[in-house]
Design an enzyme around this catalytic site. Structure first.
Site, mmCIF file in Angstrom:
data_model
loop_
_atom_site.group_PDB
_atom_site.id
_atom_site.type_symbol
_atom_site.label_atom_id
_atom_site.label_comp_id
_atom_site.label_asym_id
_atom_site.label_seq_id
_atom_site.Cartn_x
_atom_site.Cartn_y
_atom_site.Cartn_z
ATOM 1 N N LYS A 169 15.263 21.907 -39.187
ATOM 2 C CA LYS A 169 16.087 23.241 -38.068
ATOM 3 C C LYS A 169 17.560 22.652 -37.600
ATOM 4 O O LYS A 169 17.930 23.710 -36.769
ATOM 5 C CB LYS A 169 15.248 24.349 -38.707
ATOM 6 C CG LYS A 169 14.648 24.674 -39.390
ATOM 7 C CD LYS A 169 14.418 25.655 -39.099
ATOM 8 C CE LYS A 169 12.776 26.183 -37.514
ATOM 9 N NZ LYS A 169 11.815 26.878 -37.847
ATOM 10 N N ASP A 205 5.412 30.484 -36.362
ATOM 11 C CA ASP A 205 6.066 31.889 -37.132
ATOM 12 C C ASP A 205 6.282 32.128 -38.133
ATOM 13 O O ASP A 205 4.969 33.829 -37.965
ATOM 14 C CB ASP A 205 7.633 32.104 -37.504
ATOM 15 C CG ASP A 205 8.491 30.667 -37.966
ATOM 16 O OD1 ASP A 205 7.641 30.317 -38.380
ATOM 17 O OD2 ASP A 205 9.434 30.777 -38.340
#
Ligand code: GLC
Length: 465
Positions: A169, A205
């Site tokens: 990312k 997450d």
């Protein structure tokens, strides 16, 4: 008789449709992708094939048998998107299990040089943020237990120990890959020396999301994120997790399915736009599945499609603006805004104007068609992955009808006007015999990390540490 202009516009839209038809996936395609995903999941779990599997299936050390939990204040950190967050969470015990309330939180944006400099710089910045948070709430003197939501592929050795396999990312801080992330955090806190923390857990997450939803719905055994990146975790039978000893119960596995495609599994589905996005990214040849779905990339795919249509003289009179030509300028949130337009095209027109583009009604419609093609493909691709996970769970549980809940978070899932509906419909189509509930998580990253830390603290107490 249609006038000349209308006929021209129709012909244009037909040509555009033809170009966009490449994004369409048939049910057969989705099944192919799903089976390949399942095969990689299987290879990721097995000791013999784990190394070469593209889907790493990382054990998280979050187990199915919670031992009860401590109550009190916990600090949660959340690193993984464009922002870094610090949160204070109160965990208590209610009649139906634990409850958790976020009491205070603060968001810090991560400067580009902290993301792409050295690991020391990144973790110094993180501990500076924690210090600022503690100052603001006059809590510097307290040594709180801390749960760290770190949303990258980590090979855990235990709940509070694990090495970063590779950044994803758009993060690139050097000296972090291959190192224990909790160690880097502890070192940075020590270097500052103006506060103390007891780092008890590091979680992905997806895992934090699943756990935070589990307390509302005990059927929640899958967690998924469709935000900047895309990933899922689920509860796997421990006997199938060959990287961890033991046979009893279940352990949460972080699939890291974003890396799917790295061994060529998506080759025939990748379009020219996907190849450009990949080649110009910070991690070429990696995270190919994520690059089709995640918000970090979706806007850029649309931008490349729009440029192609301009080149074919089908859009904006064949002329792109400088801003549209700039890499990364078309953010994924514009896709959500364009597809939310109620039909008067005002929203679309305004966005295009902000790009320095003079757009006709037909231009607005064509831009919307491009957005819909890209976001629909993303939703369908993502469905194939989740269906792969859920069908696998049903098979190993030998249930006629499996009732299951999926906890979900992420900006694409939450903010796009129709991603969810398209996604739910396709997942259900691909999972006969499964009764799926989707549960949207609120602040799952922070609350989940606190709950996992609370369980870990209790365990540590029981073991006399
Ligand atoms: C990327 C990360 C993964 C995370 C996901 C969603 O795929 O590698 O760990 O869960 O993004 O944030």
């Amino acid at each position: 008789m249609l006038d000349h202009r209308t006929r021209m516009d129709r012909a244009k839209k037909e040509k555009v449709e033809q170009i966009l038809s490449e994004f369409r996936l048939q049910e057969e395609d989705l099944k192919t992708i799903m089976y390949r995903m399942q095969k990689e999941m299987d290879r990721g779990l097995k000791l013999e094939t784990h190394e070469e599997a593209s889907v790493k299936m990382l054990p998280t050390y979050v187990r199915s048998t919670p031992e009860g939990s401590e109550v009190g204040d916990f600090l949660s950190l959340d690193l993984g998107g464009t922002n870094f967050r610090v949160m204070l969470v109160k965990v208590g015990e209610g009649e139906e299990g634990q409850w958790k309330v976020k009491t205070k939180h603060q968001m810090y944006s991560i400067p580009e040089d902290a993301m792409t400099g050295t690991a020391e710089m990144l973790f110094d910045y993180i501990s500076e943020c924690i210090s600022d948070f503690l100052d603001k709430h006059q809590m510097k003197h307290k040594k709180l237990p801390l749960g760290f939501t770190f949303s990258f592929p980590v090979r855990h050795e235990d709940l509070d120990k694990g090495i970063l396999l590779n950044w994803t990312k758009g993060f690139k801080a050097s000296g972090a890959e291959g190192n224990n992330i909790v160690g880097l955090l502890r070192d940075a806190i020590k270097r500052r020396g103006d506060f103390e923390m007891d780092v008890v857990a590091m979680v992905n997450d997806t895992v934090a999301t699943m756990v935070s939803c589990y307390y509302e719905d005990h059927r929640c055994e899958v967690g998924m994120i469709v935000g900047t990146g895309c990933n899922a975790c689920y509860m796997e039978e421990l006997q199938n997790v060959e990287l961890v000893e033991g046979d009893e119960g279940r352990m949460c596995v972080n699939t890291e399915w974003g890396a799917f495609g790295e061994s060529g599994e998506l080759d025939e589905f990748l379009l020219e736009y996907d190849r450009v996005v990949d080649e110009t990214s910070l991690n070429p040849n990696q995270q190919l599945y994520e690059k089709i779905i995640g918000g970090k990339y979706m806007g850029e795919i649309v931008r490349l499609v729009l440029l192609k249509l301009v080149n074919e003289n089908l859009l904006f009179n064949g002329e792109a603006s400088e801003k549209l030509k700039a890499r990364g300028s078309f953010e994924t949130r514009f896709i959500s805004q364009i597809e939310s337009d109620p039909g008067d095209r005002k929203q679309i027109y305004n966005i295009l104007t902000s790009f320095g583009l003079m757009s006709s009604i037909t231009d607005c419609d064509i831009v919307r068609m491009a957005c819909e093609s890209v976001s629909t493909r993303a939703a369908q691709m993502c469905s194939a992955g989740l269906a792969g996970v859920i069908n696998r769970m049903r098979k190993s549980r030998c249930e006629e009808t499996m009732k299951i809940t999926v906890g979900v978070d992420g900006s694409v899932y939450k903010l796009h006007p129709s991603f969810k509906d398209r996604f739910h419909a396709t997942v259900r189509q691909l999972t006969p015999g499964c009764d799926i509930t989707f549960l949207q998580s609120e602040e799952g990253s922070g609350r989940g990390a606190a709950l996992i830390s609370a369980v870990a603290c209790k365990m540590a107490c029981m073991m006399g540490q």
